[in-house]
Write an enzyme that holds these catalytic residues in place. Structure first.
Site, PDB file in Angstrom:
ATOM      1  CD1 TRP A 162      -2.011  -2.152   0.684  1.00 35.50           C
ATOM      2  CD2 TRP A 162      -3.016  -0.951   2.287  1.00 35.50           C
ATOM      3  NE1 TRP A 162      -3.110  -2.858   1.113  1.00 35.50           N
ATOM      4  CE2 TRP A 162      -3.735  -2.142   2.100  1.00 35.50           C
ATOM      5  CE3 TRP A 162      -3.440  -0.022   3.242  1.00 35.50           C
ATOM      6  CZ2 TRP A 162      -4.881  -2.430   2.833  1.00 35.50           C
ATOM      7  CZ3 TRP A 162      -4.570  -0.305   3.969  1.00 35.50           C
ATOM      8  CH2 TRP A 162      -5.290  -1.502   3.759  1.00 35.50           C
TER       9      TRP A 162
HETATM   10 FE1  SF4 Z   1       3.769  -1.831   2.396  1.00 35.18          FE
HETATM   11 FE2  SF4 Z   1       4.945  -1.584   4.779  1.00 35.18          FE
HETATM   12 FE3  SF4 Z   1       2.532  -0.514   4.397  1.00 35.18          FE
HETATM   13 FE4  SF4 Z   1       2.851  -3.183   4.528  1.00 35.18          FE
HETATM   14  S1  SF4 Z   1       3.193  -1.680   6.185  1.00 35.18           S
HETATM   15  S2  SF4 Z   1       1.623  -2.046   3.028  1.00 35.18           S
HETATM   16  S3  SF4 Z   1       4.843  -3.437   3.499  1.00 35.18           S
HETATM   17  S4  SF4 Z   1       4.466   0.093   3.370  1.00 35.18           S
END
Ligand code: SF4
Ligand code: SF4
Length: 154
Positions: A43
């Protein structure tokens, strides 16, 4: 920019696994280190970057953000309550950004199951569940007509 983990910095604490809303941060069962299992499903919320106490997670830059040859380094500083981002371009130029991280204690924010279930009539409301009290305001802000620029249709 999906994230990736420097395995030599990671100690396998699992904070990134717990916080990832896409459930793509996993602990490798052999090496006991985290990795982003599906970068294309990231995300790009950077919750894992902010949560990692070891500064072990960095971001892959997209070409429009930082052209080939760049690096994106992230530094979390708990005492200052900040996350610093350093973009280093291949011609040596650097750009630095600082953003705040949450200051409430870890685990202190209630999850949806900690609230009473909403009444059925709430389905007809435009507010999301537990708004506005969960946002700690009495009413949600609205855009009043008086705030539009003069000349717009009234
Ligand atoms: Fe991507 Fe990290 Fe967000 Fe998970 S927590 S969606 S790996 S940016
Ligand atoms: Fe490793 Fe950081 Fe994830 Fe902990 S939060 S498992 S140190 S990448």
């Amino acid at each position: 920019m999906p994230t990736f983990v420097y395995m030599t910095n990671c100690d396998g604490c699992g904070y990134c696994v717990d916080i990832c809303p896409s459930d793509i941060m996993h602990i490798d069962p052999t090496y006991r280190r985290a990795y982003n299992a599906e970068p294309n499903m990231c995300w790009e919320c950077y919750s894992c970057v902010k949560a990692c106490p070891q500064q072990a997670i960095d971001c892959r830059g997209y070409a429009d953000f930082a052209p080939l040859g760049h690096s994106v380094r992230v530094l979390r500083e708990d005492q200052k309550g900040t996350v610093s981002w350093r973009i280093k371009f291949r011609d040596g130029r650097e750009k630095n950004f600082v953003s705040p991280i949450r200051t409430t204690p870890w685990g202190s924010i209630k999850g949806p199951s900690d609230y009473m279930p909403p009444a059925a009539a709430a389905l007809n409301s435009q507010e999301l569940a537990h708004e506005p009290e969960a946002l700690k305001v009495e009413v949600l802000p609205t855009l009043a007509r008086s705030r539009f620029k003069k000349g717009l249709v009234s």
